[in-house]
Every structure is written in C-alpha cells, then in structure tokens.
Write a protein that holds these residues in place. Sequence first.
Motif, PDB file in Angstrom:
ATOM      1  N   VAL A   1      50.678  28.293 -10.431  1.00 50.81           N
ATOM      2  CA  VAL A   1      49.788  28.539  -9.290  1.00 50.81           C
ATOM      3  C   VAL A   1      50.190  29.823  -8.574  1.00 50.81           C
ATOM      4  O   VAL A   1      51.376  30.098  -8.382  1.00 50.81           O
ATOM      5  CB  VAL A   1      49.830  27.349  -8.307  1.00 50.81           C
ATOM      6  N   PHE A   2      49.200  30.616  -8.172  1.00 47.57           N
ATOM      7  CA  PHE A   2      49.434  31.793  -7.349  1.00 47.57           C
ATOM      8  C   PHE A   2      49.444  31.351  -5.875  1.00 47.57           C
ATOM      9  O   PHE A   2      48.397  31.174  -5.258  1.00 47.57           O
ATOM     10  CB  PHE A   2      48.341  32.842  -7.571  1.00 47.57           C
ATOM     11  N   TRP A   3      50.643  31.202  -5.323  1.00 47.12           N
ATOM     12  CA  TRP A   3      50.777  30.741  -3.946  1.00 47.12           C
ATOM     13  C   TRP A   3      50.690  31.916  -2.984  1.00 47.12           C
ATOM     14  O   TRP A   3      51.350  32.931  -3.165  1.00 47.12           O
ATOM     15  CB  TRP A   3      52.100  30.006  -3.758  1.00 47.12           C
ATOM     16  N   LEU A   4      49.850  31.780  -1.959  1.00 47.94           N
ATOM     17  CA  LEU A   4      49.740  32.797  -0.918  1.00 47.94           C
ATOM     18  C   LEU A   4      50.763  32.556   0.179  1.00 47.94           C
ATOM     19  O   LEU A   4      51.274  33.494   0.797  1.00 47.94           O
ATOM     20  CB  LEU A   4      48.328  32.798  -0.330  1.00 47.94           C
ATOM     21  N   ASP A   5      51.046  31.302   0.439  1.00 46.92           N
ATOM     22  CA  ASP A   5      52.097  30.862   1.344  1.00 46.92           C
ATOM     23  C   ASP A   5      52.373  29.405   0.977  1.00 46.92           C
ATOM     24  O   ASP A   5      51.746  28.877   0.055  1.00 46.92           O
ATOM     25  CB  ASP A   5      51.687  31.030   2.817  1.00 46.92           C
ATOM     26  N   PRO A   6      53.309  28.731   1.644  1.00 47.13           N
ATOM     27  CA  PRO A   6      53.647  27.359   1.222  1.00 47.13           C
ATOM     28  C   PRO A   6      52.480  26.375   1.262  1.00 47.13           C
ATOM     29  O   PRO A   6      52.546  25.330   0.596  1.00 47.13           O
ATOM     30  CB  PRO A   6      54.737  26.955   2.219  1.00 47.13           C
TER      31      PRO A   6
END
Length: 300
Positions: free
Chosen positions: A129-134
């Motif tokens: 997954v491409f996480w932008l923030d937690p």
Amino acid sequence: METDKIFPDGIYGCQKIGDGMSIEFTETQKNRLTELGVKKETVFRMFETVIEREQTYKIVEKQAVVKNKADLKYLLEQSRKPALCRLQQELADALCEKGFTQVTTPIIISSRALEKMTIDKNNPLHEQVFWLDPKTCLRPMLAPNLYEVSRKILTSQKLPLRIFEIGSCFRKESEGNSHLKEFTMLNLVEWGTPKENRIDQLKQFADLVLKAAQIDDYSLQEEDSVVYGVGLDVVSRDGLELASTAMGPHPLDDKWRITCSWVGIGFGLERLLMHREKQSGIQRYSKSNVFLDGVCLKIK
C-alpha cells in the motif's frame, strides 16, 4: 542483405535460419526492440554470425521506428484518444446498457476501510500500500468504496442493484511484464443475485465485459483469493489472469452491514489491452511518459 530474406513477415515475423545458431541480439538491442514494440519471437531470434545480427538489427529497428511514427501520427490526426480511454468508455457503455450504474469514488481512502477488508499490518498486502500518512493511503483496490457506496444506496433502493466503477488503483508491485504500480480497474457488482444463479451471472458478466473489450479467448478457473476466499479467475488461453471474481454472502459483508447474496468481478484494463494487442509488456498501454497508446515516444 535483402530485407525480405531476413523478415518475410515484416518486423512481426521470424524466420528460422538453421541448426547451430547461438548468437542473439545484445541486451541493449533487445531492450530497444522491446521498447519499440517488436514481437518476442523476433527479439529473441538467433543468428549464425555477428554480422548477420547487426545487419538484421538495423533493419528491424528502422522498421519499428517507422511503424511507431505512423502510429503516433494516426493517434494525433485520426483517433485522438488512447486505447485505454476508448476501452473505459466502451466498457461503461456496455455495462450501462445492461442495467449497471456507474459510480465514482475517492482515490484516497482510510486505513480503517482497508482493515475492514482484512488488510491490516498482519496482511502481506499491507506492505504493497502507498501510505500517505498512518491513517490514509492511495487505494489499492476499488472494493472498500464500492462496499460503502452500496451500503448507503441499499438503505433506500430495492434489490437487485448493479453498480460499477472504473478508476486508478495503486500498489507497490515489482513492475514486471504484467504489473504496474498505478493501474486502471473496473469493478462491477450485482447485489441481490440469487444464490443458485451466482455462477451463471459471473459467466454472463465476464462475457459482457470481454465481448466489449473484443476478447474471446478465455476460461473461468477456480482460485483462492487472499481477501475474498474461493472464487473464479478469468484466464486467457495463454494463462494470463484477466480478472478475478467474488461471491457473497461473504464474511466481509458484515462489516458493511450487507446481508444479501451477490457477485462481483474486477478487471485490470491495461492487462486487457496488453492481451488484446498481443504485447509482451503491460507498460505500453499504461499511464506513462514513455508510451502513448502503445507508441514508444522515444523515436528518432
């Protein structure tokens, strides 16, 4: 050396020269020819001498450049719309004619939505997954949003309900011949499918989409999904997975308060184009700065 003796079928043919061949195109040459869309049987052909290989490469590379230029000119002056865009419209039209309603949902989704799909830190898919923030990420699939939209629609509408979405998804895939980090998905679902009709409906919906995509060489095979469990895969004659399917009631349904039986299918559109156009790599029909509608933009 005459062109027709090297390539009786043009850049897409391959002539066997004889026994004892051991010389191939260099890796640089192979990469360039692949980039230009030359077929695998040509890229990996064998030669008896280096001179023959070099002469052949010059001819093949030149023919491929000419073809790419012609294809780019046709796109700019005639079709004006890449195959990926045309396919999206054709599939949307075909589905709407059969009673499906198209929806559009956000690309950015919450970690909570993924957890409802069992994609938590213990799931191998979590690392893709491409996480932008937690708490937020780029969606790796369309299903969470389709569940949420469907749950809300079903509070006021009767069954059956047919909806679909076409949109970008993102995964940290190793970009091979059939995977992309950003890809275009079509997900369709029919809520309220009678249990006894689920397999037949899946076959009909798969046929509907693939007919609209002008693909007819496929079969349905049983497969066990990490998220959905046992279902069916749509597989091409040469073994390429074209789509995966799912059926409910399913354990995931409870988290969205869905109680009816249902069927759904997910297609990767770039993969459909790769298969239909008989390309060895998916990148040619991806969202790209290097390729446009199957054309390599790095042409002389």
